[in-house]
Design an enzyme around this catalytic site. Structure first.
Site, PDB file in Angstrom:
ATOM      1  N   ALA A 129       0.856  -1.185   0.000  1.00  9.15           N
ATOM      2  CA  ALA A 129       0.000   0.000   0.000  1.00  9.15           C
ATOM      3  C   ALA A 129       0.894   1.236   0.000  1.00  9.15           C
ATOM      4  CB  ALA A 129      -0.935  -0.003   1.211  1.00  9.15           C
ATOM      5  N   GLN A 133       4.212  -2.004   3.378  1.00  8.59           N
ATOM      6  CA  GLN A 133       3.923  -3.293   2.765  1.00  8.59           C
ATOM      7  C   GLN A 133       4.139  -4.408   3.786  1.00  8.59           C
ATOM      8  OE1 GLN A 133       6.579  -2.733  -0.556  1.00  8.59           O
ATOM      9  NE2 GLN A 133       8.109  -4.146   0.259  1.00  8.59           N
ATOM     10  N   VAL A 134       3.565  -5.590   3.485  1.00 12.93           N
ATOM     11  CA  VAL A 134       3.544  -6.709   4.436  1.00 12.93           C
ATOM     12  C   VAL A 134       4.362  -7.881   3.892  1.00 12.93           C
ATOM     13  CG1 VAL A 134       2.063  -8.350   5.644  1.00 12.93           C
ATOM     14  CG2 VAL A 134       1.273  -6.006   5.285  1.00 12.93           C
ATOM     15  N   LYS A 148       4.829  -5.851   8.955  1.00 11.94           N
ATOM     16  CA  LYS A 148       4.412  -4.680   8.186  1.00 11.94           C
ATOM     17  C   LYS A 148       5.504  -3.616   8.304  1.00 11.94           C
ATOM     18  CE  LYS A 148       0.066  -3.383   8.236  1.00 11.94           C
ATOM     19  NZ  LYS A 148      -1.229  -2.746   8.602  1.00 11.94           N
ATOM     20  N   ASP A 283     -12.974  -0.272   7.970  1.00 10.45           N
ATOM     21  CA  ASP A 283     -12.914  -0.829   6.608  1.00 10.45           C
ATOM     22  C   ASP A 283     -12.798  -2.358   6.669  1.00 10.45           C
ATOM     23  OD1 ASP A 283     -12.764  -1.034   3.868  1.00 10.45           O
ATOM     24  OD2 ASP A 283     -10.627  -0.565   3.771  1.00 10.45           O
TER      25      ASP A 283
END
Length: 547
Positions: A129, A133-134, A148, A283
């Site tokens: 994102a 990032q993961v 993360k 979300d």
């Protein structure tokens, strides 16, 4: 502001202007004070239905800060027309991953070299994102984890954009009455504060831990464990939970899982976040809800959460109860308590429009509310009546729509309302237990109970002051702009009349004086009297000429 920062801002201003003009939004750039020197052709205003789609494209290109702002604006129907709301709701935070060398550099800076901490570390990210990032990894102690990692220097980029947005908001308030009316600068500053919080992975880890505690007595729901020794504001390490995404219908079918049972379980568990704990994911998309088996699911990713107080939960429960029973009077009363309906709104007309909305939402099917249509119609009402919709309410509606959509995708016969009503009844019975009633009373003591206990004393004082003739009543009158103008003119005329009268009385006294007094003081007295008459007559004439 330093020279380096000024140059950085200037370069970003030019980039924003270029992106807006490229996407046919020169008019918007001009309105917010960015587009100096653009031609008339570049600043033509087009219909909202065209501009909304172009705004979506421009925001996506401008990066994470603007994407996040667009997502926030999609929850503000009091500011944005429906066409824009629909487009901004589609904004996605997806970008290409950054190189593994930068990942290692960030890890070394925050928690140590990955070879010293992890037995295995996959250099290819699971997801990327704009903020981070993961990666999948395994600790030396054997636990499988996800790590993360925040993008290097993303804080500087976001801080620069936030400073620019605050500057644009200040500029807009100087040029626009509407911007001042809605408090644009304060709104952007609040957004900046909340967005900076999302950059703090330490805060996200605390959200995860709180959610884990909330569900510790519910074996059906799994929340990942945080590894605090490998977690900082820029790196988050937590337990890896292996499961199927709620959206992966093919894999659910392949494993022979009970789709109806899982749909009800996922919905009930998410509604428990809201109704039972008052702490929920804003979300909850399908990637954040994992299926373990027929009887277990997991929630992950708590970077963005909302909190509901006990009092707010009670009011929301009342709102949905009135909605489900189609009690319009009850709905109006609850909406007043929530601050949606104010004195400036035509209540009768609004209630008629609200009645139409409810009839369309139910579509003739008792007990089966269409949440998405309800949100769309309520947003349209909010925009038309300029209602102030709290951010927690729009976040809640957005979350409910996502969960309902996920449930229906898994099970097309899924009835969201049925699950919600059953859970609501169980929670209502639970709250009626003596222990929970006492806790509620204790929680609301200072706001509700203490003032009630003081009522007899205040009433006694009122009666005593009234009987003694010492009662004082303060009356505050609020005038419309037109009425205030009329009162102002009336006072002006009264003052002018007093001046004219004073001048005439002064003239009469002069005429009665003897000649010797007039010879000594006449010129000065006459000048004063004439001045009074002139000022009074001029003011009187002006007050009658003014409309």
């Amino acid at each position: 502001m330093g020279i380096r920062k000024s140059v950085r801002h200037l370069l970003r201003y030019r980039e924003i202007t270029h992106v807006f003009v490229k996407h046919g939004l020169g008019y918007v750039a001009q309105r917010i004070g960015l587009a100096k020197g653009l031609s008339e052709k570049e600043c033509v205003k087009e219909p909202d239905c065209y501009l909304a789609g172009r705004l979506h494209s421009a925001i996506t290109e401008l990066g994470p800060t603007f994407v996040k702002l667009g997502q926030v604006l999609s929850t503000r129907p009091d500011l944005m027309p429906p066409d824009y709301i629909a487009e901004l709701e589609r904004l996605q935070d997806k970008v290409p991953p950054f190189p593994y060398q930068q990942v290692v550099k960030q890890l070394v800076k925050e928690i140590g070299h990955p070879e010293e901490i992890f037995e295995e570390f996959d250099p290819t990210p699971l997801a990327a994102a704009s903020i981070g990032q993961v990666h999948l990894a395994r600790l030396k102690t054997g636990e499988k984890v996800i790590v993360k990692v925040q993008r290097p220097d993303i804080e500087k980029q976001i801080d620069n954009d936030l400073e620019i947005l605050v500057g644009l908001a200040k500029m807009a308030e100087k040029r626009s009455d509407l911007a001042r009316q809605i408090g644009l600068e304060a709104m952007i500053e609040d957004f900046a504060k909340l967005f900076r919080r999302e950059l703090d992975y330490d805060r996200e880890s605390k959200n995860t831990e709180r959610m884990r505690i909330n569900f510790q007595n519910d074996e059906r729901v799994i929340i990942p464990r945080v590894f605090w020794e490998y977690t900082t504001p820029r790196v988050l390490t937590e337990e890896y939970i292996e499961g199927i995404k709620f959206s992966d219908i093919a894999e659910v079918e392949r494993r022979g899982l009970d789709r109806r049972k899982l749909s009800a379980l996922g919905t009930e568990a998410f509604l428990s976040q809201i109704l039972e704990h008052g702490f929920f994911q804003v979300d909850p998309h399908p990637g954040n809800i994992l299926i373990i088996d027929d009887d277990h699911i997991a929630f992950i990713d708590f970077g963005e959460v909302a909190v509901l107080s006990g009092r707010r939960l009670e009011t929301l429960a009342e709102l949905f109860t009135n909605l489900n029973s189609r009690d319009l009077d009850g709905l109006m009363s609850t909406m007043r308590d929530l601050g949606f309906v104010t004195e400036s709104i035509d209540a009768d007309q609004f209630q008629d429009d609200l009645s139409d909305v409810i009839e369309r939402v139910y579509m003739g099917s008792i007990g089966n509310i269409d949440i998405k249509q309800l949100q769309g119609d309520l947003l349209d009402l909010a925009y038309r009546y300029q209602m102030k919709v709290p951010s927690y309410m729009t976040s809640l509606m957005k979350a409910l729509i996502i969960v309902e959509g996920v449930g229906r995708k898994l099970d097309p016969t899924f009835n969201f309302t049925e699950v919600a009503v059953d859970l609501g009844k169980r929670l209502f019975i639970e709250r009626l237990k003596p222990k929970n009633l006492f806790n509620s009373l204790k929680r609301n003591y200072h706001r509700d109970v203490r003032p009630l206990l003081a009522f007899p004393r205040h009433f006694n004082n009122l009666v005593r002051h009234t009987s003694d003739g010492h009662l004082k009543v303060n009356i505050q009158v609020s005038l419309t702009e037109k009425a205030e103008s009329q009162v102002f003119r009336l006072v002006n005329r009264l003052c002018a009349s007093v001046l004219v009268t004073g001048g005439l009385v002064g003239a009469a006294l002069i005429l009665r004086n003897d000649i010797r007094s007039l010879e000594l003081h006449g010129p000065l007295v006459v000048a004063v009297v004439v001045s009074f008459l002139a000022i009074g007559l001029f003011s009187l004439g002006a007050s009658f000429r003014r409309k």
